[in-house]
Scaffold this active site. Structure first.
Site, short mmCIF file in Angstrom:
data_model
loop_
_atom_site.label_atom_id
_atom_site.label_comp_id
_atom_site.label_asym_id
_atom_site.label_seq_id
_atom_site.Cartn_x
_atom_site.Cartn_y
_atom_site.Cartn_z
N ASN A 9 -29.76 -11.68 1.51
CA ASN A 9 -28.68 -10.88 0.93
C ASN A 9 -27.64 -11.84 0.38
O ASN A 9 -26.86 -12.43 1.12
CB ASN A 9 -28.07 -9.98 2.03
CG ASN A 9 -26.84 -9.25 1.55
OD1 ASN A 9 -26.55 -9.20 0.35
ND2 ASN A 9 -26.09 -8.68 2.48
N LYS A 11 -25.09 -11.22 -1.43
CA LYS A 11 -23.74 -10.64 -1.54
C LYS A 11 -23.14 -10.96 -2.91
O LYS A 11 -23.86 -11.08 -3.88
CB LYS A 11 -22.86 -11.11 -0.38
CG LYS A 11 -23.56 -10.98 0.96
CD LYS A 11 -22.64 -11.14 2.12
CE LYS A 11 -23.46 -11.14 3.40
NZ LYS A 11 -22.66 -11.04 4.60
N GLU A 98 -20.73 -4.21 5.40
CA GLU A 98 -19.62 -4.48 4.48
C GLU A 98 -19.35 -3.28 3.58
O GLU A 98 -18.21 -3.00 3.23
CB GLU A 98 -19.92 -5.75 3.66
CG GLU A 98 -19.80 -6.99 4.54
CD GLU A 98 -20.67 -8.16 4.11
OE1 GLU A 98 -21.19 -8.16 2.97
OE2 GLU A 98 -20.84 -9.08 4.94
N GLU A 168 -28.17 -5.10 12.49
CA GLU A 168 -27.20 -6.15 12.22
C GLU A 168 -25.93 -5.90 13.03
O GLU A 168 -25.04 -5.15 12.58
CB GLU A 168 -26.83 -6.17 10.73
CG GLU A 168 -28.00 -6.44 9.81
CD GLU A 168 -27.53 -7.10 8.52
OE1 GLU A 168 -27.96 -8.22 8.26
OE2 GLU A 168 -26.70 -6.50 7.82
N SER A 214 -25.92 -14.03 11.30
CA SER A 214 -25.89 -15.49 11.52
C SER A 214 -27.26 -16.05 11.89
O SER A 214 -27.37 -16.99 12.70
CB SER A 214 -24.84 -15.86 12.58
OG SER A 214 -23.55 -15.48 12.13
C1 PEP Z 1 -25.75 -10.01 6.25
O1 PEP Z 1 -24.74 -9.95 5.58
O2 PEP Z 1 -26.63 -9.14 6.13
C2 PEP Z 1 -25.89 -11.14 7.15
C3 PEP Z 1 -26.81 -11.07 8.07
O3 PEP Z 1 -25.01 -12.18 6.96
P1 PEP Z 1 -25.02 -13.59 7.74
O4 PEP Z 1 -26.45 -14.04 7.83
O5 PEP Z 1 -24.20 -14.49 6.88
O6 PEP Z 1 -24.44 -13.36 9.08
#
Ligand code: PEP
Length: 251
Positions: A9, A11, A98, A168, A214
């Site tokens: 992703n 973003k 988000e 998530e 993360s």
């Molecule tokens: C995400 O935004 O779906 C995500 C998992 O971000 P990150 O890996 O940066 O925590």
């Protein structure tokens, strides 16, 4: 059909040129012979066609980060499922935390987005997960249950078979705090049980459930080794070619 999936992703990051370079590097860097997962990149909308073109000639698959809940018409700024289908995208993230937080997306809206995607045979990657306060109050299971029931459980069994779920925990997104493998497994097993209760054991066994939050090249193997974790939705680490390619080889 259940499969291992690693989806990036991106973003709201990168210029057109940077996106083109990264897509090219990932597509050409995939160890196609030894790959044990589907690899998906979800770039910002203006770059989706590049990813889709690479999907025609490599193992890389392309996905969007969002879709309109409406079919077509006077909805300035929106992008419809039909538009995504017309450039042959196979996946689309929906209900990312988000979007829930900054754009106030509700479970009902997310349900409608999922319906639009399924109209065009695009696999929704449905995100769910609790915020820190909810985990501290031990409400994570209730929260995820409600998100899943309100956004997915109106689907028929056949429709549901096209869904990918990404658990998530919001407190782990972009924070460097990863859920422990045990926390991820516990929630994934819970989600699978929920699915079994609604659609039956076989549907539960056949659903891909990804972990996101993360996840990186150092912790992916340990997370993906859990029996109910079928890969990851990767944010920050998906913008770094070597890191992302390592994650794709973590099965
Ligand atoms: C995400 O935004 O779906 C995500 C998992 O971000 P990150 O890996 O940066 O925590």
């Amino acid at each position: 059909m259940r499969k291992n999936i690693v989806a990036g992703n991106w973003k709201m990051n990168l210029t057109f040129q940077e996106a083109e370079d990264l897509i090219d590097e990932i597509a050409n860097g995939l160890d196609e012979e030894n790959l044990k997962c589907e690899v998906v990149v979800c770039p910002p909308a203006p770059y989706l066609e590049i990813a889709s073109d690479y999907a025609d000639v490599s193992r890389l698959r392309a996905g969007a980060q969002n879709v309109s809940e409406y079919e077509k018409g006077a909805y300035t700024g929106e992008i419809s499922a039909m538009m995504l289908a017309s450039i042959e995208l196979e996946y689309c993230i929906v209900g990312h935390s988000e979007r829930r937080r900054y754009f106030r997306e509700t479970n009902g809206q997310i349900a409608r987005k999922i319906d639009r995607l399924l109209d065009y045979s695009i696999h929704p990657i449905f995100c769910c997960g609790e915020v820190l306060e909810e985990r501290e109050q031990n409400r994570q299971f209730d929260v995820v249950k409600q998100q899943i029931e309100e956004s997915l459980f109106h689907l028929t069994s056949e429709e549901f078979s096209n869904i990918v779920i990404a658990y998530e925990p919001v407190w782990a997104i972009g924070t460097g705090k990863t859920a422990t493998p045990a926390q991820a497994q516990e929630m994934h097993a819970f989600i699978r049980k929920l699915i079994a209760g609604k659609y039956g054991e076989e549907a539960a066994r056949e659903t891909s459930i990804l972990y996101g939050g993360s996840c990186n090249a150092s912790n992916a193997k340990e997370l993906f080794a859990n029996p109910d974790v079928d890969g990851g939705l990767i944010g920050g680490a998906s913008l770094k070619k070597d890191e992302f390619l390592k994650i794709t080889m973590s099965f």
